[in-house]
Write an enzyme that holds these catalytic residues in place. Structure first.
Site, PDB file in Angstrom:
ATOM      1  N   THR A  20       0.812  -1.225   0.000  1.00 25.58           N
ATOM      2  CA  THR A  20       0.000   0.000   0.000  1.00 25.58           C
ATOM      3  C   THR A  20       0.839   1.265   0.000  1.00 25.58           C
ATOM      4  O   THR A  20       0.474   2.266  -0.606  1.00 25.58           O
ATOM      5  CB  THR A  20      -0.934  -0.001   1.235  1.00 25.58           C
ATOM      6  N   ASP A  64       1.960  -6.910  -4.425  1.00 23.88           N
ATOM      7  CA  ASP A  64       1.127  -6.935  -3.223  1.00 23.88           C
ATOM      8  C   ASP A  64       1.715  -8.043  -2.347  1.00 23.88           C
ATOM      9  O   ASP A  64       2.090  -9.106  -2.860  1.00 23.88           O
ATOM     10  CB  ASP A  64      -0.314  -7.274  -3.614  1.00 23.88           C
ATOM     11  N   SER A  66       0.532 -10.216  -0.573  1.00 26.46           N
ATOM     12  CA  SER A  66      -0.141 -11.527  -0.630  1.00 26.46           C
ATOM     13  C   SER A  66       0.570 -12.430  -1.625  1.00 26.46           C
ATOM     14  O   SER A  66       0.425 -13.653  -1.586  1.00 26.46           O
ATOM     15  CB  SER A  66      -1.607 -11.373  -1.044  1.00 26.46           C
ATOM     16  N   THR A  96       1.728  -4.737   4.278  1.00 23.16           N
ATOM     17  CA  THR A  96       1.567  -5.132   5.681  1.00 23.16           C
ATOM     18  C   THR A  96       0.998  -6.548   5.837  1.00 23.16           C
ATOM     19  O   THR A  96       1.236  -7.194   6.853  1.00 23.16           O
ATOM     20  CB  THR A  96       0.635  -4.151   6.428  1.00 23.16           C
ATOM     21  N   THR A 173       2.821  -9.572  14.673  1.00 22.06           N
ATOM     22  CA  THR A 173       1.626 -10.103  14.050  1.00 22.06           C
ATOM     23  C   THR A 173       0.824  -8.899  13.565  1.00 22.06           C
ATOM     24  O   THR A 173       0.805  -7.878  14.253  1.00 22.06           O
ATOM     25  CB  THR A 173       0.867 -10.922  15.133  1.00 22.06           C
ATOM     26  N   ARG A 253      -2.339 -25.103  16.370  1.00 20.60           N
ATOM     27  CA  ARG A 253      -2.776 -23.929  17.154  1.00 20.60           C
ATOM     28  C   ARG A 253      -3.831 -24.392  18.153  1.00 20.60           C
ATOM     29  O   ARG A 253      -4.982 -24.654  17.798  1.00 20.60           O
ATOM     30  CB  ARG A 253      -3.300 -22.833  16.222  1.00 20.60           C
ATOM     31  N   THR A 284      -0.142 -21.579  20.967  1.00 19.04           N
ATOM     32  CA  THR A 284      -1.488 -21.256  21.448  1.00 19.04           C
ATOM     33  C   THR A 284      -2.222 -20.308  20.506  1.00 19.04           C
ATOM     34  O   THR A 284      -1.613 -19.476  19.839  1.00 19.04           O
ATOM     35  CB  THR A 284      -1.445 -20.648  22.872  1.00 19.04           C
ATOM     36  N   GLN A 285      -3.556 -20.459  20.496  1.00 19.22           N
ATOM     37  CA  GLN A 285      -4.385 -19.529  19.720  1.00 19.22           C
ATOM     38  C   GLN A 285      -4.472 -18.164  20.406  1.00 19.22           C
ATOM     39  O   GLN A 285      -4.888 -17.188  19.785  1.00 19.22           O
ATOM     40  CB  GLN A 285      -5.804 -20.093  19.563  1.00 19.22           C
ATOM     41  N   CYS A 286      -4.102 -18.110  21.705  1.00 16.65           N
ATOM     42  CA  CYS A 286      -4.096 -16.826  22.410  1.00 16.65           C
ATOM     43  C   CYS A 286      -2.984 -15.969  21.813  1.00 16.65           C
ATOM     44  O   CYS A 286      -1.938 -16.475  21.438  1.00 16.65           O
ATOM     45  CB  CYS A 286      -3.810 -17.005  23.892  1.00 16.65           C
TER      46      CYS A 286
END
Ligand code: ASP
Length: 356
Positions: A20, A64, A66, A96, A173, A253, A284-286
């Protein structure tokens, strides 16, 4: 791709991959299109005020994020290696969306790094009035040029500079598709905060091993997968994935501190996979905190099935670390051993809670 050079003092190289930060609205479709590096520079005339020697290298065409790929991570590592001796710091302009993956991958590929490699980007294109791109870019360049009193680079690792923070690259993240503070490092404090002054968190800055020579290890093996557990997950899907012969590593996860449903077919599938030579890593998913498999029976059963702890690694980091370790051709036991310990500051060792 192209390489150009301008004048003076500390040498910072900008590597423009796309994202971007370098996009412009297509008046016909309303969608964001990429535009070239010269246009990007035209929108940041402030760069001329730096007393640094800025050089640039641009992906042509820009992408991009992705569309990022392990081969492009390797390409970035190769560019850094090629210009390493002639450059004091690198700034990578990157979309990003997958910046956390690229930052993690580079942190493993660039061994004994003694110079800053700082990724940045923006939520709004640089030509837009309220863009966050200018501030991010200017901060990143300043951090890439920062030196201590002996002239050594202040930062000697792969980082992400975003929203007034310098974060360890393999700890970040993307947490927001909306806010200018798009990245969080939940399990590691910022390395620096760019307020009125730049405040470095000196005690946690990484330093390479004494005498270590900078090298790149760019081979990655993509035979890995990440699985998010959820109540009611299908037995067929789990058994299929864990028995699939082309998968070498699974990032699992799990819930809370590393827990999974107590389903015999789940632990059987995992045990069989680890016995066949696969590596299963528990994260962990946390967003915050670490895996402790001994805490509950729901976690302990995974440990007994041969699962290795991923401690407080992010999913981006665990996936790229597995790709990297398998890419180096390590056998199962060595991959398991290295997943359990920090090799690039990517996880908090049990006795190292001061960076939490
Ligand atoms: N889709 C863009 C990318 O990741 C978003 C961004 O740059 O923020 O390349």
């Amino acid at each position: 791709m192209m390489y150009r050079q301008s004048t003076e003092h500390r040498r910072v190289m900008l590597i423009y991959t796309g994202g971007t930060i370098g996009m412009i609205k297509n008046p016909l479709t309303g969608a964001l299109d990429t535009f070239n590096f010269d246009h990007l520079m035209k929108h940041v005339p402030e760069l001329a005020e730096f007393d640094y020697q800025l050089s640039s290298y641009a992906f042509n065409p820009p992408i991009d994020s992705s569309d990022m790929h392990p081969l492009l991570w390797a390409k970035l590592a190769d560019i850094i290696a090629e210009y390493y001796d002639r450059t004091d710091g690198f700034v990578i302009l990157h979309g990003t969306d997958t910046m956390a993956y690229t930052a993690s991958a580079l942190s493993f590929m660039l061994k004994n790094l003694q110079k800053p490699v700082i990724l940045t980007g923006s939520q709004l294109p640089i030509g837009v009035l309220r863009t966050d791109g200018k501030e991010n870019l200017i901060n990143a360049i300043e951090l890439a040029a920062a030196a201590d009193s002996d002239g050594n680079p202040k930062v000697q690792e792969v980082c992400v500079c975003f929203g007034q923070q310098l974060l360890r690259g393999n700890r970040v993240t993307k947490c927001s598709a909306e806010n200018f503070s798009a990245f969080k490092s939940y399990n590691c404090q910022p390395l620096a905060v760019t307020g009125v002054n730049i405040a470095f968190n000196d005690k946690i800055l990484l330093r390479p091993t004494a005498g270590g020579v900078f090298t790149t290890h760019t081979q990655m093996d993509s035979s890995v997968i990440a699985i998010t557990l959820f109540p009611g997950i299908s037995r067929k899907v789990i058994e299929h994935v864990f028995s699939y012969k082309d998968i070498k590593g699974v990032v699992l996860r799990t819930f809370g501190s590393g827990n999974a449903p107590r389903l015999p077919w789940l632990t059987d599938a995992i045990r069989k996979a680890t016995e066949e030579g696969k590596v299963v890593v528990n994260i962990t998913q946390c967003q915050m905190g670490a895996v402790h498999m001994g805490l509950y029976e729901t976690g302990n059963q995974l440990r007994l099935a041969g699962v290795v702890s991923g401690h407080d690694m992010t999913v981006e980091c665990a996936v790229t670390k597995l790709m990297y370790l398998f890419g180096q051709g390590y056998p199962q036991e060595e991959v398991m051993r290295l997943m359990d310990i920090p090799i690039a500051g990517e996880l908090t060792a049990e006795d190292d809670t001061n960076i939490l």
